[in-house]
Write an enzyme that holds these catalytic residues in place. Structure first.
Site, short mmCIF file in Angstrom:
data_model
loop_
_atom_site.label_atom_id
_atom_site.label_comp_id
_atom_site.label_asym_id
_atom_site.label_seq_id
_atom_site.Cartn_x
_atom_site.Cartn_y
_atom_site.Cartn_z
N GLY A 284 0.78 -1.23 0.00
CA GLY A 284 0.00 0.00 0.00
C GLY A 284 0.81 1.29 0.00
CD GLU B 68 3.68 2.67 -9.51
OE1 GLU B 68 2.68 2.37 -8.84
OE2 GLU B 68 4.49 1.80 -9.93
CG HIS C 67 -0.55 -0.77 -15.59
ND1 HIS C 67 -0.81 -2.05 -15.16
CD2 HIS C 67 0.31 -0.88 -16.63
CE1 HIS C 67 -0.13 -2.90 -15.92
NE2 HIS C 67 0.55 -2.22 -16.83
NE ARG D 163 -12.60 -13.36 -11.12
CZ ARG D 163 -11.34 -13.12 -10.75
NH1 ARG D 163 -11.01 -11.97 -10.25
NH2 ARG D 163 -10.40 -14.02 -10.91
CG MET E 149 -2.08 -7.26 -6.82
SD MET E 149 -1.72 -6.09 -8.17
CE MET E 149 -0.53 -7.05 -9.10
NE ARG E 150 -9.28 -11.90 -6.26
CZ ARG E 150 -9.03 -13.19 -6.52
NH1 ARG E 150 -7.80 -13.65 -6.43
NH2 ARG E 150 -10.00 -14.00 -6.88
CG ASN F 250 1.15 3.74 -5.69
OD1 ASN F 250 1.51 4.82 -6.15
ND2 ASN F 250 1.67 2.59 -6.07
CG ASP G 33 -3.75 -3.38 -16.85
OD1 ASP G 33 -4.19 -2.89 -15.79
OD2 ASP G 33 -3.00 -4.35 -16.87
C1 GAR Z 1 2.38 -0.64 -7.77
O1 GAR Z 1 3.59 -0.61 -8.49
C2 GAR Z 1 1.20 -0.60 -8.70
O2 GAR Z 1 1.41 0.20 -9.85
C3 GAR Z 1 1.09 -2.05 -9.08
O3 GAR Z 1 1.33 -2.75 -7.90
C4 GAR Z 1 2.19 -1.98 -7.07
C5 GAR Z 1 1.55 -1.84 -5.72
O4 GAR Z 1 2.43 -1.26 -4.80
N1 GAR Z 1 -0.19 -2.34 -9.63
C6 GAR Z 1 -0.39 -3.29 -10.52
O5 GAR Z 1 0.49 -4.00 -10.96
C7 GAR Z 1 -1.83 -3.45 -10.96
N2 GAR Z 1 -1.94 -4.38 -12.02
P1 GAR Z 1 1.90 -0.57 -3.48
O6 GAR Z 1 1.03 -1.61 -2.80
O7 GAR Z 1 3.14 -0.30 -2.67
O8 GAR Z 1 1.16 0.66 -3.87
#
Ligand code: GAR
Length: 213
Positions: free
Chosen positions: A11, A173, A108, A64, A89-90, A13, A144
């Site tokens: 988490g 990000e 992304h 789901r 990631m779901r 981001n 995406d």
């Molecule tokens: C981030 O790099 C995000 O862009 C990616 O997962 C990471 C999560 O990091 N998202 C994906 O790959 C979505 N398909 P975080 O939990 O530290 O934010």
């Protein structure tokens, strides 16, 4: 705008979004952090920082659709108006995405439409690209895809591994996602076809990568 951030892991981001939204003039209120994994690190951090949290465990739901109905109900209970996916990631079904159409965005770790899916940094290295980056976009049923709101670029260096390149992208990000949420929550954006118009979705051109001669 009561906003939920959905995470599956650490988490970082989400933390960047929360930090930015603490500004009292910020147009969004991060009212909930939710996860499909009740043990996610991101949930612990949010709880410690006084934010409402919800773990909706996908493993205890038969399908789901059942999981998504539970998640949708939880969001409703918290009177959520807007969703930021941040390392969630779901895959979401068209039913869920259509419930939140125009009110759900994702970050992304690649410059879409290149490198949809997983392992974006390794694939970018394998292809030998010189510029990589990250994208915030509206979520549509196709994975995406959806109108791009903002992007940031980083250089790919000779010594890069997926880990070092991923760390350089992740630093961007953390700047880009708060910027994009401000653009969306502030109003003034409009969607025409697959384009988001009405604001600059990249930082100043001085920040874009220009290889030194
Ligand atoms: C981030 O790099 C995000 O862009 C990616 O997962 C990471 C999560 O990091 N998202 C994906 O790959 C979505 N398909 P975080 O939990 O530290 O934010």
């Amino acid at each position: 705008m009561r906003t939920a951030v959905l995470v599956s892991g650490r988490g970082s981001n989400m933390q960047a979004l929360v930090a930015d939204a603490r500004d009292p003039t910020h147009p969004a209120d991060i009212a909930l952090v939710a996860s499909n994994d009740p043990s996610a690190e991101g949930l612990k951090w949010a709880k410690q920082n006084g934010i409402a949290v919800a773990g909706v465990d996908h493993r205890i739901h038969a399908s789901r659709e059942d999981f998504e109905r539970a998640l949708h109900l939880t969001l409703g209970l918290h009177r959520i108006e807007f969703i930021c996916l941040a390392g969630f990631m779901r895959l979401l079904t068209p039913w869920f995405v259509n419930q939140w159409s125009g009110r759900i965005i994702n970050i992304h770790p690649a410059l879409l439409p290149s490198y949809r899916g997983l392992q974006t940094h390794a694939r970018a290295l394998a292809d030998g690209v010189k510029i990589h980056g990250c994208t915030v976009h509206y979520v549509v049923p196709a994975m995406d895809e959806g109108p791009i709101i903002a992007q940031a670029a980083v250089p790919v260096l000779d010594a890069d591994t997926p880990t070092t390149l991923g760390a350089r992208v992740l630093a961007q990000e953390h700047l880009l996602y708060p910027h994009a949420l401000r653009l969306v929550a502030g109003g003034g954006l409009r969607i025409e076809g697959n384009r988001t118009l009405g604001a600059r979705g990249a930082r100043d051109t001085d920040d874009l990568v220009v290889p030194p001669l």
